[in-house]
Design an enzyme around this catalytic site. Structure first.
Site, PDB file in Angstrom:
ATOM      1  N   GLY A  10     -23.535 -43.009 -13.137  1.00 19.34           N
ATOM      2  CA  GLY A  10     -24.349 -42.962 -11.930  1.00 19.34           C
ATOM      3  C   GLY A  10     -24.117 -41.647 -11.210  1.00 19.34           C
ATOM      4  O   GLY A  10     -22.971 -41.280 -10.937  1.00 19.34           O
ATOM      5  N   GLY A  20     -25.665 -40.622  -8.209  1.00 19.71           N
ATOM      6  CA  GLY A  20     -26.170 -40.617  -6.845  1.00 19.71           C
ATOM      7  C   GLY A  20     -25.124 -40.009  -5.924  1.00 19.71           C
ATOM      8  O   GLY A  20     -24.307 -39.190  -6.355  1.00 19.71           O
ATOM      9  N   PHE A  21     -25.134 -40.414  -4.675  1.00 21.91           N
ATOM     10  CA  PHE A  21     -24.184 -39.835  -3.721  1.00 21.91           C
ATOM     11  C   PHE A  21     -22.743 -40.041  -4.167  1.00 21.91           C
ATOM     12  O   PHE A  21     -21.909 -39.148  -4.068  1.00 21.91           O
ATOM     13  CB  PHE A  21     -24.370 -40.457  -2.336  1.00 21.91           C
ATOM     14  CG  PHE A  21     -25.640 -40.033  -1.670  1.00 21.91           C
ATOM     15  CD1 PHE A  21     -26.683 -40.928  -1.520  1.00 21.91           C
ATOM     16  CD2 PHE A  21     -25.800 -38.738  -1.207  1.00 21.91           C
ATOM     17  CE1 PHE A  21     -27.867 -40.545  -0.902  1.00 21.91           C
ATOM     18  CE2 PHE A  21     -26.973 -38.341  -0.592  1.00 21.91           C
ATOM     19  CZ  PHE A  21     -28.006 -39.250  -0.442  1.00 21.91           C
ATOM     20  N   GLY A  22     -22.447 -41.234  -4.658  1.00 23.47           N
ATOM     21  CA  GLY A  22     -21.072 -41.533  -5.050  1.00 23.47           C
ATOM     22  C   GLY A  22     -20.667 -40.791  -6.314  1.00 23.47           C
ATOM     23  O   GLY A  22     -19.696 -40.031  -6.340  1.00 23.47           O
ATOM     24  N   GLU A  53     -39.624 -46.863   7.425  1.00 20.50           N
ATOM     25  CA  GLU A  53     -40.096 -45.494   7.176  1.00 20.50           C
ATOM     26  C   GLU A  53     -41.422 -45.485   6.423  1.00 20.50           C
ATOM     27  O   GLU A  53     -42.329 -44.720   6.740  1.00 20.50           O
ATOM     28  CB  GLU A  53     -39.000 -44.713   6.436  1.00 20.50           C
ATOM     29  CG  GLU A  53     -37.817 -44.432   7.372  1.00 20.50           C
ATOM     30  CD  GLU A  53     -36.532 -44.030   6.652  1.00 20.50           C
ATOM     31  OE1 GLU A  53     -36.471 -44.182   5.415  1.00 20.50           O
ATOM     32  OE2 GLU A  53     -35.601 -43.574   7.342  1.00 20.50           O
ATOM     33  N   ASP A 113     -22.834 -48.468  -3.252  1.00 16.37           N
ATOM     34  CA  ASP A 113     -23.503 -49.744  -3.002  1.00 16.37           C
ATOM     35  C   ASP A 113     -23.005 -50.861  -3.892  1.00 16.37           C
ATOM     36  O   ASP A 113     -23.189 -52.038  -3.582  1.00 16.37           O
ATOM     37  CB  ASP A 113     -25.017 -49.613  -3.254  1.00 16.37           C
ATOM     38  CG  ASP A 113     -25.727 -48.790  -2.199  1.00 16.37           C
ATOM     39  OD1 ASP A 113     -26.970 -48.702  -2.247  1.00 16.37           O
ATOM     40  OD2 ASP A 113     -25.045 -48.222  -1.322  1.00 16.37           O
ATOM     41  N   ALA A 163     -25.527 -44.159   2.306  1.00 23.56           N
ATOM     42  CA  ALA A 163     -25.190 -42.948   1.562  1.00 23.56           C
ATOM     43  C   ALA A 163     -23.805 -42.429   1.918  1.00 23.56           C
ATOM     44  O   ALA A 163     -23.049 -41.977   1.057  1.00 23.56           O
ATOM     45  CB  ALA A 163     -26.246 -41.869   1.827  1.00 23.56           C
TER      46      ALA A 163
END
Lengths: 431, 431
Positions: free
Chosen positions: B18, B20-22, B180, B319, B330
């Protein structure tokens, strides 16, 4: 399913089929005319096709070369998202299969057919699934994914043959599109991807550009063709001329010398078809309905004023028309579009109009970041000056100041850093 | 098919699943460590999820919020495009289905699982095809097409019920994503599309935002929640709270009050699922393999140092982890990613490390061009100052200076002109 009958009202209705260079300019030229203009296109945007290869090679995002039709045209135009599938020239009706699947029988007073060209596989339509063309934004985004995925698949390949095949890109057709794509993939190999694939030796990437004729950019003058070929080879493109494709399958292509000779096989995971141009199918339907002929590329042979013989209310322009065998380039379509708008306006006011006369501003094709060839009314440009001319002309023809600024900024970044800002594979790997 | 056995070599191998941010921050934090880092992701890019809704609503191109992993990481990282489908915690092997369909059994010395969250239909997975989520770039681009096509289909609709349905957008889930999206579609109705649809009365466009709870943005403080709900209504969003979806079909949704009551039907051509979050499936596989528990959202309950109980070499972050029930935002993933890199480095040099401590910088959600809410360590911002704070934070967290500049320019243009530059439906209408 019952078709929707959509007849013109009191105002003179002009139906414009196709919103490329020809159709968009025809429509825009009618802005102040006393007409109801209905624009029909299979997509919702005006596509700047000359820069499609830059979407495919991750330089530009689709939106920058494809302004929404409704934004360009505004409130005084009707827009129908659909495909025109037939024309009844006698009754003045265009059949449109709309975005919701319904059929609209769209009546017209004047018709402008500007549906452009499609790709030809010379009767071998089965090749299409392995060697897609690059005509729409969808094609370009898909090609981008294929190119990027090929490098990722090469990186995980465990046998040499697979790795080699994934690192081989075959482009069939050495016209401007093929030359530009080949140059860009070679640039990815040479610069953009360097230092990012520890699993690969990027020198093993092969970009093969084939053409059945003996030259790249066949319609250009000899000195520019030679320059282009030489430069492509310097950039690392394997140019194989005088070679005609015999077969395409899921592993690559088979080709042989055009004038006879033994076949050769090229294993390539990514094959792009940039050869063979035919007028879009609607043209043939129109020709049949109007009882006129098409040429061997399927283009409808029009009169001096771009009309269909026997049907002065029907104009055919751009790649899909044969007007004194003018070349199928953007400039032709654009000028004809403007002309047709003038012709329609003149008719409504009873004025006379002269036949269409093409002002040949020349042709150009880009080779690399600092090199393009241009043949401008006898003036031959190449190298950096050619590229500047190419850039200026393309920016000028883009629709929308914001798009011009964005594209220029995109070019500046990619030329300056070698990076490509849209290196996105959209679809996740699915297990 | 024979699996590829890929065991670590002499160097300590860290597998990060993964990006993503992590995952990205964990990987980057190991840049100077004496490790072999292998990053596995289903896509080739690092996705800045908070701005996904701006791709879906045609403001930003995908590439601007999705830098290529290889470009961000560079030469000292291995990248595998594939989906990790299982973990054998005892033998330290991750099963990866790669981009070419082959299976790689990827051994590790340390493992970082950062696979994020997926959407939950609360057991009704059949709803997914009519109410897709928006988690990947592919989802966002598809949603963009659906939204734009809905307006085109409304324009050609011949009966009022169809027109109404095409002009109705239902967003399920009033968390930041739902808020949003709803705000942006309302802005399209109010500003962007004005003057471009002579066929439509844009006032008839309905944007319906539903949530089973009694409030929008449930985790936020009451004053910010009230502000958001009021502003959304002013913008024209039909906010229906305390409503739980009972069914979804190809024509719309059925819902009823969460605390009981009669069902209602809403015909909507475009339904987006922004409700229900679950940890991605790999987490369950890991938990099973390691014999540990997951919580009711499927998250693996980790130790203070983000490791799996009984497996100090396996870290689970973002998450997909439950670390003292920290929120799935995030910032949590980002901080944990950096922490995990430090923890691994410390282990290799024999140093001690303190447990992970989350620094709560707050949460924010945007409502419209000039309005956002932010809850920053007790400081409540809203309106324009909230929006500026939101913008600054988002730009700061974007990866890549070029992307920051491009996104800021995109915002300036859309806020200034109301126009959206990526209003592209990629797929042509096919007859």
């Amino acid at each position: 399913m019952t078709a929707i009958i959509d007849r013109p009202g009191a105002r003179h209705r002009v139906v414009v089929v196709g919103a490329g260079f020809g159709g968009l300019n025809a429509a825009r030229g009618l802005r102040r005319a006393d007409t109801e203009v209905v624009v029909v296109d299979r997509v919702n945007h005006h596509l700047f096709q000359p820069l499609l290869y830059q979407v495919a090679t991750a330089i530009l995002p689709p939106g920058d070369i494809a302004p929404a039709l409704r934004e360009v045209l505004g409130e005084n135009y009707r827009v129908i998202l659909g495909e025109a599938t037939d024309v009844d020239a006698g009754n003045r009706i265009v059949d449109v299969i709309q975005a919701d699947g319904s059929i609209r029988k769209l009546g017209y007073d004047s018709l402008v057919v500007a549906v452009g060209s499609t790709d030809s596989y010379f009767g071998n339509d089965g090749w299409r699934q392995w060697a897609p063309p690059m005509k729409t934004l969808d094609d370009a985004v898909n090609l981008r994914g294929r190119i990027l995925r090929a490098f990722e698949r090469a990186a995980i390949a465990t046998d040499e043959a697979t790795r080699r095949r994934e690192m081989t890109f075959a482009i069939v057709g050495a016209g401007p599109t093929g030359v530009e794509l080949a140059g860009q993939i070679a640039a990815m190999r040479r610069r953009t991807l360097r230092g990012q694939y520890p699993e690969l030796n990027l020198d093993d990437v092969r970009v093969v550009l084939l053409d059945a004729l003996d030259s790249v950019l066949p319609p250009y003058t000899e000195s520019l063709r030679d320059h282009t070929e030489r430069k492509l080879r310097e950039l690392g493109v394997d140019v194989r001329l005088g070679m005609k494709v015999q077969d395409v399958d899921d592993q690559g292509i088979v080709y042989a010398p055009s004038d006879g000779g033994p076949t050769e096989r090229l294993d390539a995971a990514t094959v792009v078809w940039a050869a063979g141009v035919r007028a879009a199918p609607l043209t043939g339907k129109l020709a049949a309905s109007a009882g006129v002929e098409t040429d061997k590329k399927g283009r409808l042979v029009v009169q001096e004023d771009c009309t269909v013989p026997g049907h002065p209310e029907v104009f055919v322009i751009g790649d899909t028309a044969n007007h004194n065998d003018l070349p199928g380039v953007a400039e032709t379509a654009l000028q004809q579009g403007k002309y047709v708008a003038k012709a329609i306006r003149a008719r409504l006011t009873g004025e006379k109009i002269t036949p269409f006369r093409y002002l040949d501003l020349g042709t150009m094709a880009t080779i690399s970041a600092g090199d393009a060839v241009a043949d401008v009314r006898g003036l031959h440009l190449r190298g950096l000056i050619g590229k500047v001319a190419w850039a200026v002309v393309h920016l000028a023809f883009l629709v929308g100041w914001r798009n011009r600024a964005a594209v220029l900024a995109g070019w500046a970044w990619t030329v300056g850093t070698g990076r490509r800002t849209q290196r996105v594979i959209l679809e996740p790997v699915a297990s």
